[in-house]
Design an enzyme around this catalytic site. Structure first.
Site, PDB file in Angstrom:
ATOM      1  N   SER A 124       0.826  -1.200   0.000  1.00  0.00           N
ATOM      2  CA  SER A 124       0.000   0.000   0.000  1.00  0.00           C
ATOM      3  C   SER A 124       0.862   1.251   0.000  1.00  0.00           C
ATOM      4  CB  SER A 124      -0.853  -0.023   1.278  1.00  0.00           C
ATOM      5  OG  SER A 124      -1.439   1.235   1.491  1.00  0.00           O
ATOM      6  N   TYR A 148      -2.008  -0.736  10.760  1.00  0.00           N
ATOM      7  CA  TYR A 148      -2.261  -1.305   9.432  1.00  0.00           C
ATOM      8  C   TYR A 148      -1.054  -1.076   8.510  1.00  0.00           C
ATOM      9  CZ  TYR A 148      -3.749  -1.563   4.601  1.00  0.00           C
ATOM     10  OH  TYR A 148      -3.797  -1.851   3.269  1.00  0.00           O
ATOM     11  N   LYS A 152       1.905  -3.776   6.591  1.00  0.00           N
ATOM     12  CA  LYS A 152       2.349  -3.842   5.194  1.00  0.00           C
ATOM     13  C   LYS A 152       3.867  -3.657   5.124  1.00  0.00           C
ATOM     14  CE  LYS A 152      -1.662  -4.555   3.402  1.00  0.00           C
ATOM     15  NZ  LYS A 152      -1.965  -5.908   2.907  1.00  0.00           N
TER      16      LYS A 152
HETATM   17  N1  LIG Z   1      -8.740  -1.001  -0.905  1.00  0.00           N
HETATM   18  C1  LIG Z   1      -7.694  -0.228  -0.641  1.00  0.00           C
HETATM   19  O1  LIG Z   1      -7.832   1.000  -0.531  1.00  0.00           O
HETATM   20  C2  LIG Z   1      -6.308  -0.820  -0.490  1.00  0.00           C
HETATM   21  C3  LIG Z   1      -5.199   0.019  -0.624  1.00  0.00           C
HETATM   22  C4  LIG Z   1      -3.928  -0.512  -0.478  1.00  0.00           C
HETATM   23  C5  LIG Z   1      -3.775  -1.868  -0.178  1.00  0.00           C
HETATM   24  N2  LIG Z   1      -4.858  -2.656  -0.028  1.00  0.00           N
HETATM   25  C6  LIG Z   1      -4.662  -4.078   0.306  1.00  0.00           C
HETATM   26  O2  LIG Z   1      -5.136  -4.872  -0.763  1.00  0.00           O
HETATM   27  C7  LIG Z   1      -5.685  -6.097  -0.267  1.00  0.00           C
HETATM   28  C8  LIG Z   1      -7.089  -6.251  -0.794  1.00  0.00           C
HETATM   29  O3  LIG Z   1      -7.857  -5.113  -0.390  1.00  0.00           O
HETATM   30  P1  LIG Z   1      -9.411  -4.984  -0.655  1.00  0.00           P
HETATM   31  O4  LIG Z   1      -9.720  -3.535  -0.746  1.00  0.00           O
HETATM   32  O5  LIG Z   1      -9.829  -5.890  -1.735  1.00  0.00           O
HETATM   33  O6  LIG Z   1      -9.949  -5.501   0.754  1.00  0.00           O
HETATM   34  P2  LIG Z   1     -11.116  -6.522   1.090  1.00  0.00           P
HETATM   35  O7  LIG Z   1     -11.319  -6.492   2.563  1.00  0.00           O
HETATM   36  O8  LIG Z   1     -12.289  -6.265   0.215  1.00  0.00           O
HETATM   37  O9  LIG Z   1     -10.461  -7.910   0.657  1.00  0.00           O
HETATM   38  C9  LIG Z   1      -9.605  -8.637   1.505  1.00  0.00           C
HETATM   39  C10 LIG Z   1     -10.130 -10.058   1.544  1.00  0.00           C
HETATM   40  O10 LIG Z   1      -9.292 -10.859   2.378  1.00  0.00           O
HETATM   41  C11 LIG Z   1     -10.104 -11.693   3.174  1.00  0.00           C
HETATM   42  N3  LIG Z   1      -9.284 -12.034   4.360  1.00  0.00           N
HETATM   43  C12 LIG Z   1      -8.794 -11.186   5.298  1.00  0.00           C
HETATM   44  N4  LIG Z   1      -8.024 -11.872   6.164  1.00  0.00           N
HETATM   45  C13 LIG Z   1      -8.022 -13.171   5.756  1.00  0.00           C
HETATM   46  C14 LIG Z   1      -7.392 -14.356   6.219  1.00  0.00           C
HETATM   47  N5  LIG Z   1      -6.601 -14.355   7.298  1.00  0.00           N
HETATM   48  N6  LIG Z   1      -7.601 -15.509   5.543  1.00  0.00           N
HETATM   49  C15 LIG Z   1      -8.399 -15.535   4.443  1.00  0.00           C
HETATM   50  N7  LIG Z   1      -9.020 -14.444   3.961  1.00  0.00           N
HETATM   51  C16 LIG Z   1      -8.826 -13.274   4.605  1.00  0.00           C
HETATM   52  C17 LIG Z   1     -11.358 -10.897   3.446  1.00  0.00           C
HETATM   53  O11 LIG Z   1     -12.481 -11.710   3.737  1.00  0.00           O
HETATM   54  C18 LIG Z   1     -11.540 -10.142   2.118  1.00  0.00           C
HETATM   55  O12 LIG Z   1     -12.330 -10.880   1.217  1.00  0.00           O
HETATM   56  C19 LIG Z   1      -5.592  -6.023   1.251  1.00  0.00           C
HETATM   57  O13 LIG Z   1      -4.444  -6.709   1.658  1.00  0.00           O
HETATM   58  C20 LIG Z   1      -5.454  -4.534   1.512  1.00  0.00           C
HETATM   59  O14 LIG Z   1      -4.764  -4.276   2.709  1.00  0.00           O
HETATM   60  C21 LIG Z   1      -6.133  -2.170  -0.196  1.00  0.00           C
END
Ligand SMILES: NC(=O)c1ccc[n+]([C@@H]2O[C@H](COP(=O)([O-])OP(=O)(O)OC[C@H]3O[C@@H](n4cnc5c(N)ncnc54)[C@H](O)[C@@H]3O)[C@@H](O)[C@H]2O)c1
Length: 337
Positions: A124, A148, A152
């Site tokens: 991120s 958080y 990362k």
């Molecule tokens: N959306 C954003 O703004 C953003 C920005 C930068 C980084 N990210 C990173 O990208 C990734 C995806 O983000 P997103 O927006 O799709 O989030 P999201 O919450 O929609 O998707 C994450 C998924 O991981 C699953 N999950 C969490 N912990 C788990 C575990 N221990 N075992 C199995 N499944 C698990 C959740 O059920 C969810 O479906 C994440 O790692 C997030 O930190 C997101």
């Protein structure tokens, strides 16, 4: 190729799964559904016109992962699974450290055991130290202000160390900026539980009448209209970026951090006005006090992604606003709970 996608039922994961299927790859999804609905998986299958194996399991559960790896022969893994709410991570840091670090460590252990050494990791822009000069490039100073972000940062370090210890590995650390938008079908999109933390779902839900008004946090930042500037990127562009990262990982070893952003910053009010114009709706807003920790502007240098992956974002702000609204207005309650 055969690709394992952890967190594939989530927002970015579901869009990436769809893109992988459209390009003819085989996928398997593991998701605990801690922050997603099974319906998202079903809709991806419908849109792609193809089934794929789905395991409802926690990535920290090593036995469950062993079962998944015993069945599939994976070329590469994309690790989206993680908890992502910055504010929540401040209140319950141990849950965040446990989930995000242990899922990554367990996954790598199982991958290693099965000789699968190609990994795309969801990092991120929050790993960049607040206040670094913009645009942020991959050599900008790192440092976080919340648990958080530190998860990362720490996962990145763990993965860098893993590659030093075993140079056969190839790891791509994708640093996302601010993903918004949805697949143009309006069938999959971002479906936050409760009050959204991110701007776009809040804007769309306000247009829908689910909230009286949008709170714009601060209008005295050093930006063109005083509101905070961020690098918003269409989630389908991000999905394309993952496909490009897989190609890269299959042909290189080592560990590379790569920004996925557009390089263009838009302010909160730019977004509100574009959303109103493109969709012909009203988004009432009020100016509220600044939130602690927020900075004037954050946007990416996308040069390394262009150079190494041959990828760049193609979709416009209007596309992002139109597709967000299409998803939200077709699914006022998200996937329905
Ligand atoms: N959306 C954003 O703004 C953003 C920005 C930068 C980084 N990210 C990173 O990208 C990734 C995806 O983000 P997103 O927006 O799709 O989030 P999201 O919450 O929609 O998707 C994450 C998924 O991981 C699953 N999950 C969490 N912990 C788990 C575990 N221990 N075992 C199995 N499944 C698990 C959740 O059920 C969810 O479906 C994440 O790692 C997030 O930190 C997101």
């Amino acid at each position: 190729m055969n690709i394992l996608v952890t967190g594939g039922a989530g927002y970015i994961g579901s869009h990436t799964c769809l893109e992988l299927l459209r390009r003819g790859h085989d996928i398997t999804v593991v998701d605990s559904l801690v922050n997603a609905q099974r319906e998202a998986v079903k809709r991806v299958q419908q849109l792609a016109g193809r089934e794929f194996p789905f395991y409802q399991a926690d990535v920290r559960d090593e036995e469950a992962l062993e079962t998944v790896f015993a069945v599939g022969r994976f070329d590469c893994v994309i690790h989206f699974a993680g908890l992502k709410a910055v504010g929540e991570s401040v209140g319950i840091p141990l849950r965040y450290y446990d989930n995000n670090l242990n899922s990554t460590i367990t996954l790598c252990r199982v991958m290693q055991r099965h000789g699968v050494k190609r990994l795309i990791f969801s990092s991120s822009a929050t790993v960049y130290k607040p206040g670094v000069p913009m645009p942020a490039d991959e050599s900008s100073e790192l440092g976080c202000t919340n648990p958080y972000g530190w998860t990362k940062f720490m996962c990145e370090q763990i993965l860098r160390d893993l590659v030093v210890a075993d140079p056969d590995w190839s790891v791509v650390l994708l640093r996302y900026f601010n993903p918004i938008g949805a697949d143009p079908s309006g069938r999959i999109g971002e479906d936050p539980t409760g009050i959204p933390n991110n701007l776009l779902p809040f804007v769309a839900q306000t247009a829908l009448g689910r909230h009286k008004e949008l709170h714009v946090f601060g209008n005295d930042y050093q930006t063109h209209d005083g509101t905070g500037v961020r690098d918003y990127i269409h989630v389908s562009d991000l999905a394309d970026g993952h496909v490009a990262a897989i190609d890269y990982a299959m042909n290189h070893t080592g560990c590379e951090a790569i920004n996925l952003g557009t390089g263009i910053g838009y302010s909160v009010l730019d977004i509100v006005h574009a959303f109103e114009r493109v969709n012909g709706v009203k988004v009432p807003y009020v100016i509220s006090p600044r939130r602690p920790g927020d900075v004037d502007a954050v946007f990416a240098s996308p040069d390394k992604a262009r150079r190494l992956l041959g990828w760049e974002a193609r979709r416009s702000l209007d596309d992002m606003c139109r597709d967000s609204w299409h998803w939200q207005s077709m699914n006022p309650q998200g996937y329905g709970r």
